[in-house]
Design an enzyme around this catalytic site. Structure first.
Site, PDB file in Angstrom:
ATOM      1  N   GLY A  80      31.538  32.492  45.472  1.00  0.00           N
ATOM      2  CA  GLY A  80      31.211  32.801  44.086  1.00  0.00           C
ATOM      3  C   GLY A  80      29.856  33.439  43.880  1.00  0.00           C
ATOM      4  O   GLY A  80      29.248  33.281  42.823  1.00  0.00           O
ATOM      5  N   ARG A 133      43.667  36.292  45.082  1.00  0.00           N
ATOM      6  CA  ARG A 133      45.108  36.211  44.822  1.00  0.00           C
ATOM      7  C   ARG A 133      45.566  37.514  44.189  1.00  0.00           C
ATOM      8  O   ARG A 133      44.878  38.072  43.334  1.00  0.00           O
ATOM      9  CB  ARG A 133      45.388  35.050  43.855  1.00  0.00           C
ATOM     10  CG  ARG A 133      45.101  33.687  44.428  1.00  0.00           C
ATOM     11  CD  ARG A 133      46.204  33.186  45.294  1.00  0.00           C
ATOM     12  NE  ARG A 133      47.491  33.160  44.590  1.00  0.00           N
ATOM     13  CZ  ARG A 133      48.651  32.933  45.206  1.00  0.00           C
ATOM     14  NH1 ARG A 133      48.694  32.746  46.499  1.00  0.00           N
ATOM     15  NH2 ARG A 133      49.780  32.903  44.519  1.00  0.00           N
ATOM     16  N   ASN A 178      37.602  43.534  37.861  1.00  0.00           N
ATOM     17  CA  ASN A 178      37.548  43.107  39.252  1.00  0.00           C
ATOM     18  C   ASN A 178      36.448  43.875  39.960  1.00  0.00           C
ATOM     19  O   ASN A 178      36.053  44.973  39.525  1.00  0.00           O
ATOM     20  CB  ASN A 178      38.887  43.375  39.954  1.00  0.00           C
ATOM     21  CG  ASN A 178      38.905  42.850  41.387  1.00  0.00           C
ATOM     22  OD1 ASN A 178      38.468  41.743  41.663  1.00  0.00           O
ATOM     23  ND2 ASN A 178      39.383  43.672  42.312  1.00  0.00           N
ATOM     24  N   HIS A 236      35.598  45.295  43.855  1.00  0.00           N
ATOM     25  CA  HIS A 236      36.238  45.508  45.156  1.00  0.00           C
ATOM     26  C   HIS A 236      35.192  46.089  46.101  1.00  0.00           C
ATOM     27  O   HIS A 236      34.471  47.044  45.718  1.00  0.00           O
ATOM     28  CB  HIS A 236      37.428  46.458  45.018  1.00  0.00           C
ATOM     29  CG  HIS A 236      38.147  46.713  46.307  1.00  0.00           C
ATOM     30  ND1 HIS A 236      39.000  45.792  46.888  1.00  0.00           N
ATOM     31  CD2 HIS A 236      38.122  47.790  47.142  1.00  0.00           C
ATOM     32  CE1 HIS A 236      39.469  46.296  48.017  1.00  0.00           C
ATOM     33  NE2 HIS A 236      38.953  47.502  48.198  1.00  0.00           N
ATOM     34  N   LEU A 239      47.396  47.283  42.603  1.00  0.00           N
ATOM     35  CA  LEU A 239      46.336  46.546  43.293  1.00  0.00           C
ATOM     36  C   LEU A 239      45.120  47.437  43.585  1.00  0.00           C
ATOM     37  O   LEU A 239      45.263  48.558  44.064  1.00  0.00           O
ATOM     38  CB  LEU A 239      46.876  45.996  44.623  1.00  0.00           C
ATOM     39  CG  LEU A 239      45.890  45.157  45.448  1.00  0.00           C
ATOM     40  CD1 LEU A 239      45.515  43.874  44.725  1.00  0.00           C
ATOM     41  CD2 LEU A 239      46.450  44.874  46.835  1.00  0.00           C
TER      42      LEU A 239
HETATM   43  C1  GRF Z   1      33.091  39.373  49.090  1.00  0.00           C
HETATM   44  O1  GRF Z   1      33.691  39.945  50.246  1.00  0.00           O
HETATM   45  C2  GRF Z   1      32.890  40.440  48.061  1.00  0.00           C
HETATM   46  O2  GRF Z   1      32.648  41.702  48.694  1.00  0.00           O
HETATM   47  C3  GRF Z   1      34.207  40.471  47.344  1.00  0.00           C
HETATM   48  O3  GRF Z   1      34.678  39.117  47.360  1.00  0.00           O
HETATM   49  C4  GRF Z   1      34.073  38.427  48.473  1.00  0.00           C
HETATM   50  C5  GRF Z   1      33.433  37.123  48.058  1.00  0.00           C
HETATM   51  O4  GRF Z   1      32.572  37.370  47.003  1.00  0.00           O
HETATM   52  N1  GRF Z   1      34.037  40.948  46.007  1.00  0.00           N
HETATM   53  P1  GRF Z   1      31.866  36.121  46.216  1.00  0.00           P
HETATM   54  O5  GRF Z   1      30.638  35.766  47.021  1.00  0.00           O
HETATM   55  O6  GRF Z   1      32.864  34.961  46.222  1.00  0.00           O
HETATM   56  O7  GRF Z   1      31.546  36.657  44.867  1.00  0.00           O
END
Ligand code: GRF
Length: 192
Positions: free
Chosen positions: A11, A94, A110, A112, A147
């Site tokens: 997170g 998910r 989102n 990415h 997606l």
């Molecule tokens: C990381 O690989 C980030 O690049 C992607 O989700 C993964 C975990 O991110 N967005 P977070 O630390 O849980 O926000």
């Protein structure tokens, strides 16, 4: 204006948004706040951070449901109990059903870890290195039924260094994610 953030793991993007909300007075300036953090995993590290910040947390365990649709229904119910003006996917691992996306379309973001439309899907850093990319990065986008695709709100670019490893590149990208995600959310708040 409630923001609900969905996580599956550490997170760090959620935490960056929470800190930006505190630092930049989103409540006073926009009447906006992070109302809840929702995870599909009870062991998501980000839940502890949210609880320390006094933010409501919910866990909807995808393994407890017979179908993707049933999980998404329960997930939407948990989200809607916080009356979201904006739903933010942050490291949420998910794939969401078209019905879920349709329910929140236009207020569903989102992040990415690639320069979309390049490298949708998983293992983006390894794929960028293997492709010989000189640059890589992250993208904040509106979520659509397809997606890792949808209107792009923010992007950040990082160099791919010689002999880079996926881990080193991922860390470089993540640092940029923590910059562009709070900025993308803040830019939407006046219109919410
Ligand atoms: C990381 O690989 C980030 O690049 C992607 O989700 C993964 C975990 O991110 N967005 P977070 O630390 O849980 O926000």
């Amino acid at each position: 204006k409630n923001i609900v953030i969905l996580i599956s793991g550490g997170g760090s993007n959620m935490a960056a948004i929470v800190r930006a909300a505190q630092r930049d007075n989103w409540r006073e300036r926009f009447g906006a706040r992070v109302a809840a953090v929702v995870s599909n995993r009870a062991d998501a590290g980000g839940l502890a951070f949210a609880r320390e910040q006094g933010i409501a947390t919910e866990v909807v365990d995808h393994k407890a449901f017979p179908s993707r649709e049933a999980f998404d229904e329960a997930l939407a119910a948990a989200i809607d109990s916080h009356q979201p003006a904006l739903v933010v996917l942050a490291g949420f691992m998910r794939i969401l059903t078209p019905g879920f996306v349709a329910r929140y379309q236009g207020r569903l973001l989102n992040i990415h870890p690639s320069l979309l439309p390049a490298f949708p899907g998983l293992h983006t850093h390894q794929r960028a290195i293997e492709a010989g990319c000189k640059f890589h990065g992250a993208t904040v986008h509106q979520v659509t039924a397809e997606l890792d695709y949808g209107p792009i709100l923010e992007q950040a670019v990082v160099p791919v260094l010689p002999h880079d490893t996926p881990e080193a590149l991922a860390a470089r990208v993540l640092t940029q994610e923590h910059q562009i995600y709070p900025r993308a959310v803040a830019e939407l708040l006046p219109a919410l």
